[in-house]
Design a protein around this motif. Structure first.
Motif, PDB file in Angstrom:
ATOM      1  N   HIS A  33       0.840  -1.195   0.000  1.00  0.00           N
ATOM      2  CA  HIS A  33       0.000   0.000   0.000  1.00  0.00           C
ATOM      3  C   HIS A  33       0.879   1.250   0.000  1.00  0.00           C
ATOM      4  CE1 HIS A  33      -2.990   2.941   1.174  1.00  0.00           C
ATOM      5  NE2 HIS A  33      -2.241   3.271   2.200  1.00  0.00           N
ATOM      6  N   ASP A  50      -1.701   9.024 -11.111  1.00  0.00           N
ATOM      7  CA  ASP A  50      -2.605   7.949 -10.756  1.00  0.00           C
ATOM      8  C   ASP A  50      -2.392   7.604  -9.297  1.00  0.00           C
ATOM      9  OD1 ASP A  50      -3.754   7.583 -13.260  1.00  0.00           O
ATOM     10  OD2 ASP A  50      -2.150   6.229 -13.903  1.00  0.00           O
ATOM     11  N   ILE A  51      -3.432   7.151  -8.657  1.00  0.00           N
ATOM     12  CA  ILE A  51      -3.301   6.710  -7.279  1.00  0.00           C
ATOM     13  C   ILE A  51      -2.472   5.424  -7.308  1.00  0.00           C
ATOM     14  CG2 ILE A  51      -4.553   5.874  -5.260  1.00  0.00           C
ATOM     15  CD1 ILE A  51      -6.902   7.637  -6.229  1.00  0.00           C
ATOM     16  N   ASP A  55      -2.055   2.902  -5.371  1.00  0.00           N
ATOM     17  CA  ASP A  55      -2.745   1.649  -5.039  1.00  0.00           C
ATOM     18  C   ASP A  55      -3.537   1.109  -6.223  1.00  0.00           C
ATOM     19  OD1 ASP A  55      -1.715   1.572  -2.528  1.00  0.00           O
ATOM     20  OD2 ASP A  55      -3.606   1.882  -1.480  1.00  0.00           O
ATOM     21  N   LYS A  56      -4.143   1.999  -6.982  1.00  0.00           N
ATOM     22  CA  LYS A  56      -4.924   1.560  -8.141  1.00  0.00           C
ATOM     23  C   LYS A  56      -4.014   0.903  -9.180  1.00  0.00           C
ATOM     24  CE  LYS A  56      -7.999   3.176 -11.749  1.00  0.00           C
ATOM     25  NZ  LYS A  56      -8.483   4.298 -12.505  1.00  0.00           N
ATOM     26  N   VAL A  57      -2.896   1.536  -9.456  1.00  0.00           N
ATOM     27  CA  VAL A  57      -1.949   1.014 -10.443  1.00  0.00           C
ATOM     28  C   VAL A  57      -1.379  -0.334  -9.960  1.00  0.00           C
ATOM     29  CG1 VAL A  57       0.257   1.429 -11.597  1.00  0.00           C
ATOM     30  CG2 VAL A  57      -1.374   3.302 -11.308  1.00  0.00           C
ATOM     31  N   SER A  89      -2.648  -2.377  -7.749  1.00  0.00           N
ATOM     32  CA  SER A  89      -3.720  -3.364  -7.695  1.00  0.00           C
ATOM     33  C   SER A  89      -3.971  -3.975  -9.075  1.00  0.00           C
ATOM     34  CB  SER A  89      -4.999  -2.723  -7.165  1.00  0.00           C
ATOM     35  OG  SER A  89      -6.086  -3.606  -7.255  1.00  0.00           O
ATOM     36  N   GLU A  90      -4.003  -3.130 -10.084  1.00  0.00           N
ATOM     37  CA  GLU A  90      -4.208  -3.621 -11.452  1.00  0.00           C
ATOM     38  C   GLU A  90      -3.064  -4.543 -11.881  1.00  0.00           C
ATOM     39  OE1 GLU A  90      -6.925  -3.356 -13.395  1.00  0.00           O
ATOM     40  OE2 GLU A  90      -7.817  -2.376 -11.648  1.00  0.00           O
ATOM     41  N   LYS A 138      -3.475  -7.845 -10.182  1.00  0.00           N
ATOM     42  CA  LYS A 138      -4.540  -8.622 -10.836  1.00  0.00           C
ATOM     43  C   LYS A 138      -4.012  -9.300 -12.092  1.00  0.00           C
ATOM     44  CE  LYS A 138      -8.341  -5.805  -9.176  1.00  0.00           C
ATOM     45  NZ  LYS A 138      -9.325  -4.770  -9.526  1.00  0.00           N
TER      46      LYS A 138
END
Length: 146
Positions: free
Chosen positions: A41, A58-59, A61-63, A65-66, A69
């Motif tokens: 995080h 970009d945040i 965490d979003k990057v 997280s993607e 995935k």
């Protein structure tokens, strides 16, 4: 013997070797494989401390997280191509060793399989990686380090 096996994947060769070992075990017994990728995080404050600043930020965490995935989905595809059945993928945020052991405890995992060296390990590989070492010492179930 094992009903649920958790495999920590981070995209490294070592983590995919760990997954291969879990698949071998699955072929010997009726077990479910959980593939998990844990990303660290990062707060917006941490991101703001970066030397390079893009026009739009970009945040983190979003990057991350993607990306996690993508790693899990790739691992699931590879596992199925190698004959695995009953494979589920998970993405979590936090300190990898803590997240892995907590997840294993919460899901009543019978075995955790980790690679000996991850993506951030030194090239010589002379010592056990820090995440695998911490998981092995914290887990309440057996840990197989591959």
């Amino acid at each position: 013997m094992f009903k649920k096996i958790l495999v920590a994947v981070d995209g490294s060769k070592s983590s995919f070797k760990a997954m291969d070992k879990a698949i071998e075990l699955q072929k010997l017994m009726d077990t479910e494989i959980y593939l998990m990728c844990v990303y660290k995080h990062h707060s917006l404050f941490e991101a703001s401390l970066s030397i390079g600043r893009p026009d739009s930020m970009d945040i983190p965490d979003k990057v991350l997280s993607e990306y996690a995935k993508e790693i899990v989905n790739h691992a699931k595809e590879q596992a199925k191509e190698k004959g695995a059945v009953k494979v589920r993928g998970f993405v979590k945020a936090g300190r990898p060793s803590k997240v892995i052991t907590k997840f294993a405890e919460d899901k009543d995992v019978d075995l955790i399989v980790v690679g000996s060296r991850g993506t951030h390990s030194d090239k010589d590989g002379m010592l056990l990686g820090s995440v695998s070492h911490r998981v092995a010492s914290r887990a309440k179930c057996p840990v197989l380090v591959v």
